[in-house]
Design an enzyme around this catalytic site. Structure first.
Site, mmCIF file in Angstrom:
data_model
loop_
_atom_site.group_PDB
_atom_site.id
_atom_site.type_symbol
_atom_site.label_atom_id
_atom_site.label_comp_id
_atom_site.label_asym_id
_atom_site.label_seq_id
_atom_site.Cartn_x
_atom_site.Cartn_y
_atom_site.Cartn_z
ATOM 1 N N PRO A 28 0.806 -1.207 -0.255
ATOM 2 C CA PRO A 28 0.427 0.269 0.021
ATOM 3 C C PRO A 28 0.573 1.170 0.384
ATOM 4 O O PRO A 28 -0.109 2.315 -0.068
ATOM 5 C CB PRO A 28 -1.109 -0.614 1.744
ATOM 6 N N GLU A 72 3.108 -7.837 9.111
ATOM 7 C CA GLU A 72 3.716 -6.287 8.930
ATOM 8 C C GLU A 72 4.260 -5.597 8.261
ATOM 9 O O GLU A 72 4.039 -5.028 8.005
ATOM 10 C CB GLU A 72 4.294 -5.791 11.177
ATOM 11 N N ARG A 92 -4.389 -8.892 -19.767
ATOM 12 C CA ARG A 92 -5.414 -8.524 -21.572
ATOM 13 C C ARG A 92 -4.847 -7.491 -22.268
ATOM 14 O O ARG A 92 -5.122 -7.509 -23.172
ATOM 15 C CB ARG A 92 -6.407 -8.032 -20.661
ATOM 16 N N ASP A 140 -10.640 -1.126 -27.590
ATOM 17 C CA ASP A 140 -9.827 -0.731 -28.049
ATOM 18 C C ASP A 140 -11.246 0.684 -28.348
ATOM 19 O O ASP A 140 -10.547 1.953 -28.067
ATOM 20 C CB ASP A 140 -9.832 -1.190 -30.098
HETATM 21 CL CL1 6GU Z 1 -0.048 -3.952 -3.149
HETATM 22 N N1 6GU Z 1 -0.762 -4.729 -0.905
HETATM 23 C C1 6GU Z 1 -1.330 -4.574 0.569
HETATM 24 N N2 6GU Z 1 -1.135 -5.197 1.161
HETATM 25 N N3 6GU Z 1 -2.228 -3.985 1.080
HETATM 26 C C2 6GU Z 1 -2.926 -3.038 -0.018
HETATM 27 C C3 6GU Z 1 -2.277 -2.432 -1.772
HETATM 28 C C4 6GU Z 1 -1.420 -3.965 -1.192
HETATM 29 N N4 6GU Z 1 -2.562 -1.934 -2.011
HETATM 30 C C5 6GU Z 1 -3.899 -1.746 -1.643
HETATM 31 N N5 6GU Z 1 -3.596 -2.089 -0.628
#
Ligand code: 6GU
Length: 224
Positions: A89, A116, A154, A169
């Site tokens: 995140p 964590e 895709r 497209d």
């Molecule tokens: Cl890539 N990982 C995690 N743990 N939470 C997320 C994320 C990724 N993207 C949005 N929330």
């Protein structure tokens, strides 16, 4: 395209990607998916791959060495160092444009964290891109990796049929899709828009374009 997904939950990833369009692309050999279990690279006989954080605090941290070994098991077989996408995140938010860029690679390694977090030193050593799928927190990187594999695949030539590509497209222009209708003509008192029954292709195109704009204005004005 060859995907290599480093994870503590390899079944989750392989199970989730063997259906529908992506599953068929794997069956046809256009893309390949390898889920690598980080636990197989533990440096102890118990398969333990996490430990307490230095400095204290809640939760556990994934240790550097098992991840590094899993990474090397993949990268040592490749001709050039691959891009390594860390699912976090704290990454850059994944977009269609990034999907198009990643689709040009021969190999992609996805690193999925849990607990964590991951010991920063192995991230410094191997990660080329930190990527997030949006501003909310998930329990692990597996779902984000699956989302990205789908979106990237895709864009890989040969994954979508001609019909499926053509459908996309017409919306490369960054607008939302127009509404679609099928039989019956009337459903619970709701009619199919008259123009779609007219057989007048130019008018249908014009209507769809207007609907796309209207829908984008209403739902995603930030895209305009
Ligand atoms: Cl890539 N990982 C995690 N743990 N939470 C997320 C994320 C990724 N993207 C949005 N929330």
């Amino acid at each position: 395209m060859r995907y290599h997904i480093l994870t503590l939950f390899p079944e989750m990833v392989s199970q989730g990607l063997h259906e529908s369009i992506i599953g068929r692309a794997v069956d046809r050999g256009v893309i390949s998916l390898e889920a690598v279990n980080i636990r197989d690279y533990a440096d102890n006989e118990y398969g333990k791959v996490d430990d307490y954080p230095y400095g204290g605090g809640a939760g556990m941290v994934m240790q550097a060495e098992p991840i590094y070994r899993a990474y090397r098991a993949v990268s040592d077989r490749l001709e050039k160092p691959p891009r390594v996408l860390h699912m976090t995140p704290q990454g850059k938010v994944f977009t269609q444009q990034m999907a198009q860029e990643f689709a040009k690679e021969e190999d992609l390694i996805f690193l999925c964290g849990h607990y964590e977090g991951i010991d920063e030193r192995v991230l410094e050593e191997i990660v080329t891109d930190n990527v997030s799928i949006g501003d909310y927190v998930l329990t692990g990187g597996e779902l984000p990796a699956m989302v990205m594999v789908d979106a990237i695949s895709r864009m890989v030539p040969g994954v979508l049929s001609n019909r499926e590509s053509a459908m996309f497209d017409s919306f490369q222009d960054g607008l939302l899709e127009y509404p679609q209708y099928s039989r019956p003509r009337q459903w619970r008192g709701r009619e199919v828009p008259e123009i779609l029954l007219s057989g007048h292709h130019a008018n249908v195109e014009k209507w769809r374009r207007e609907q796309s704009l209207l829908r984008t204005k209403e739902r995603r004005p930030d895209l305009l």
